[in-house]
Structure formats: C-alpha cells, structure tokens
Design a protein around this motif. Structure first.
Motif, PDB file in Angstrom:
ATOM      1  N   VAL A 126      56.083 130.564  10.887  1.00 33.73           N
ATOM      2  CA  VAL A 126      55.674 129.319  11.551  1.00 33.73           C
ATOM      3  C   VAL A 126      55.202 128.334  10.487  1.00 33.73           C
ATOM      4  N   VAL A 127      55.556 127.051  10.675  1.00 34.33           N
ATOM      5  CA  VAL A 127      55.095 126.004   9.749  1.00 34.33           C
ATOM      6  C   VAL A 127      54.425 124.888  10.542  1.00 34.33           C
ATOM      7  N   PRO A 128      53.448 124.187   9.932  1.00 37.09           N
ATOM      8  CA  PRO A 128      52.842 123.030  10.604  1.00 37.09           C
ATOM      9  C   PRO A 128      53.901 121.933  10.761  1.00 37.09           C
ATOM     10  N   ALA A 129      54.088 121.446  11.985  1.00 36.41           N
ATOM     11  CA  ALA A 129      55.186 120.527  12.278  1.00 36.41           C
ATOM     12  C   ALA A 129      55.098 119.216  11.493  1.00 36.41           C
ATOM     13  N   TRP A 181      53.185 128.607   4.877  1.00 41.01           N
ATOM     14  CA  TRP A 181      54.094 129.367   5.730  1.00 41.01           C
ATOM     15  C   TRP A 181      53.321 130.545   6.310  1.00 41.01           C
ATOM     16  N   ASP A 182      53.357 130.676   7.620  1.00 41.70           N
ATOM     17  CA  ASP A 182      52.690 131.783   8.294  1.00 41.70           C
ATOM     18  C   ASP A 182      53.738 132.780   8.753  1.00 41.70           C
ATOM     19  N   THR A 213      53.295 123.099  15.845  1.00 44.54           N
ATOM     20  CA  THR A 213      53.895 124.051  14.907  1.00 44.54           C
ATOM     21  C   THR A 213      55.370 124.229  15.248  1.00 44.54           C
ATOM     22  N   SER A 215      58.447 127.058  14.989  1.00 47.00           N
ATOM     23  CA  SER A 215      58.829 128.450  14.748  1.00 47.00           C
ATOM     24  C   SER A 215      60.192 128.478  14.065  1.00 47.00           C
ATOM     25  N   ALA A 231      60.394 124.589  19.066  1.00 50.29           N
ATOM     26  CA  ALA A 231      59.079 124.030  19.407  1.00 50.29           C
ATOM     27  C   ALA A 231      59.181 123.389  20.779  1.00 50.29           C
TER      28      ALA A 231
END
Length: 382
Positions: A126-129, A181-182, A213, A215, A231
């Motif tokens: 997942v990344v911050p949009a 990056w999560d 976020t 995906s 998203a």
C-alpha cells in the motif's frame, strides 16, 4: 436488464472506465464498456488486452443482466444528461437510456466475444495516494515518448523493504523519486521491479490522487505480468513492459561539491523569456559565477537574448548548455522555493558532466524530499 442510477455517479463511472481505452482499436469490441447489473449494484469494466479499468457503483437494479456498449459514446451521453435519475433497460440487442425528457437507444455489442477481465492476486503493498500521485507527476515527465524503444517509455517501480522507487529516463535525463511502501508486514529479501507504461501510471496518479491509500498488486499468471492499482472500489490493471530497464541509477553522483542555489520561480521565468528567440531544439547557455547566473540565447541573426538573475555559487564558475524544455520539466517537478543545481565532472575537463537538480527549502538548507533529476548538458547530445 433494468436499473436506475444517480446521473453524476453513473457519468463518473463510465468516464473512468473508458479513460484508458485507446482512441482507435483494430477490434471494435474492445472499445466497449461492460456493464454488469446485480443485487449489489453495477460493475463497469473495460479491457483492451493491455489495460483494464473496473469500478463498482450503487444502483437500484430491477432486473440483473450484462450488456456491452460503445464506451466513448456512452460516456459522452452520460456526461450531457439532464440532472435527473438515469434509467437503463435492454430489449434484445437494444439498450434504452433515459433521463428526464432525454432518451437514447444504443445497439449492444456481443458480450460473449468480449475478453475476460484480468484477475488480481492479493495486494503486494500500500502507498499513500497523494504522495504517489505527486511522485508519478515528478518522474513520468522524463519517460520517453518514442515507441521505437518501448523499455524507456515506462516508469520503473522498484520495491525494497519499506521503500518504493520510481525511475524514468529518455536517455537525455533521468528522474528518481522514493516514497514509503507498506508491504503489510511481509518482509522480502528480494527487490521487486515492475515496468509500467508512463501514460497508464499518469492516469492512475490523477484518478487515485485523493483516495487516501492505493493498494498495489504485482502478479504473474499465464505468462502475463500485470500490475493492479485499487482504491475506493476502482481498479486499474496494466500489462508490464517486457525488457531490461537501463541501469541509470549508477549515473547519479554520491556527492557534488560544485553547485548553485537559485530561486525556482525566477529561473523558470527567465528561461521562458530568454528561450523565446531560440530556434527549435536549440540550447540555452547558462553561466554560473560568483556574480550570479547569466542566461544567453543566440537564436538567429534577427534575435538574441540574455538575462542575469541571482544565484549563490559554491565551487568553481561553470558554463553549461541545456535544452530549455528539459530544464523546465525538472524545475516544474521541484516543489520548493529554491532549487539546487549541481555540476558533475567528466574525464574531459572541457565537457561538463550531467547537471543534477534537487529541491532546496531555503538558500542554505537542502530539501527534505528524495526527488532527483539528472540532465545531460547539450554538449553531450551531439
């Protein structure tokens, strides 16, 4: 099939579904949007074997069903409907669209000939949009627009532990940006790389930029490597570009002692002004000294131009010739009041090395972001 749906919701969904479809296609059926109506609402999809878009929306469904209709025509109609609920129904091969006093009848396309929408594996991370959208906008500008070498028309996404890097090049410049990056707590020793078409990635950035976020799922099935971005009940998938992305990271210097700090807006405006007299593809001459920065353009016998602006130089006086648009692309991606322009060396003392552009939060404080833009001086292009 019969359903009723909010006009704005329907229009936005159709617009999203067709956005990435090519303007022209050899197979007319690939220009269609697939609408599936079920008890949960509507699913709208498009797919041209390279890129797919899919979104789910709420609707009052009286009769479930599936229909395929010309995407761009439906998007134009939906965007111009009056402010009232939209009613859609089908009878044999005809689709009726009514809204207020407006009504349209469209021919459906054969659903059975439409390709299956790609399936997506579990998310890779997942990344911050907002950060992702900003990073794409900064980096994608450096991707090549020449389809002769497809491998450099993409943006290379590289995942390492808790870090995602975006890299692009067109041989004359390289742009790099990193962000968090999560991976969902799944530690991976190996780095994962995905080469995504720049145009697709830019649309993903614009569409999902305010989604909180995003995906991301990188999958490989049936000898097809895919990446998916999801998203807010929207998903875009893209085939990855095959080939080896050039090892451009090694071009970035470890440290640079010779650099200038300039006000970003002043440099942009001066470059635009002085470049007015240049002929196409010509370069601007930038002379950095302790007295400031002088821009010179020798356009033709009819016109020349020059301008001097403030600059704080550390190290030796330096002269470089740069293509103004390439420099402006880099300056436009630096989201800071000042910009640091660093000068690298080559083995030939008469030929300057690439110019490194990074953000600078104040006259004496380097920027905190990880954006880097490496630009070849015009001398090296000849």
């Amino acid at each position: 099939m019969k359903f009723q749906v909010n006009r704005d919701v329907f229009s936005e969904a159709v617009s999203f579904a067709v956005k990435l479809l090519p303007q022209r296609t050899t197979l007319p059926i690939l220009s269609g949007v697939l609408i599936q109506a079920n008890d949960d609402g509507l699913v709208l999809s498009s797919f041209d074997y390279e890129v797919s878009s899919q979104t789910e929306i709420q609707a009052d469904v009286e009769e479930p069903g599936t229909v395929l209709v010309s995407g761009r025509l439906l998007a134009e109609i939906a965007g111009r409907l009056p402010n009232a609920p939209v009613r859609v129904s089908t009878e044999e091969s005809r689709i009726s669209v009514s809204c207020g006093s407006a009504s349209f009848t469209l021919l459906s396309m054969p659903v059975e000939e439409y390709p299956s929408i790609p399936e997506i594996d579990e998310q890779s991370g997942v990344v911050p949009a907002e950060e992702f959208a900003a990073a794409v906008a900064q980096v994608a500008v450096a991707a090549s627009r020449d389809d002769v070498t497809p491998v450099i028309t993409g943006v290379q996404l590289e995942v390492r532990e808790n870090n995602l890097s975006l890299v692009a090049t067109d041989r004359y410049r390289v742009a790099v940006r990193e962000l968090d990056w999560d991976g969902g707590g799944v530690a991976s020793e190996e780095s994962v790389a995905a080469l995504v078409p720049a145009r697709t990635l830019q649309e993903v950035g614009k569409t999902f930029g305010h989604s909180g976020t995003i995906s991301v799922s990188i999958t490989s099935r049936d000898d097809r490597e895919l990446i998916a971005f999801s998203a807010e009940k929207k998903t875009v998938t893209s085939l990855l570009i095959k080939g080896n992305f050039p090892p451009v990271r090694r071009l970035f210097p470890e440290t640079v002692d010779n650099y200038a700090v300039v006000n970003t807006a002043e440099l942009i405006e001066a470059t635009r002004r002085v470049a007015l007299v240049l002929e196409r593809e010509a370069a601007l001459r930038y002379s950095f000294s302790s007295d400031g920065l002088t821009l010179e353009a020798i356009g033709s016998e009819q016109a020349q131009a020059s301008e001097t602006i403030d600059a704080i130089l550390t190290g030796d006086d330096t002269v470089v010739s740069l293509k103004p648009q390439f420099l402006l692309d880099g300056l436009g991606a630096v989201h800071s009041e000042f910009v640091r322009i660093s000068f690298t060396k080559t083995e030939n003392p008469n030929k300057p090395g690439p110019v490194l552009i990074t953000s600078q939060s104040s006259r004496d404080q380097a920027g905190a972001d990880s954006f880097r833009y490496l630009l070849q001086p015009n001398l090296l292009l000849r």
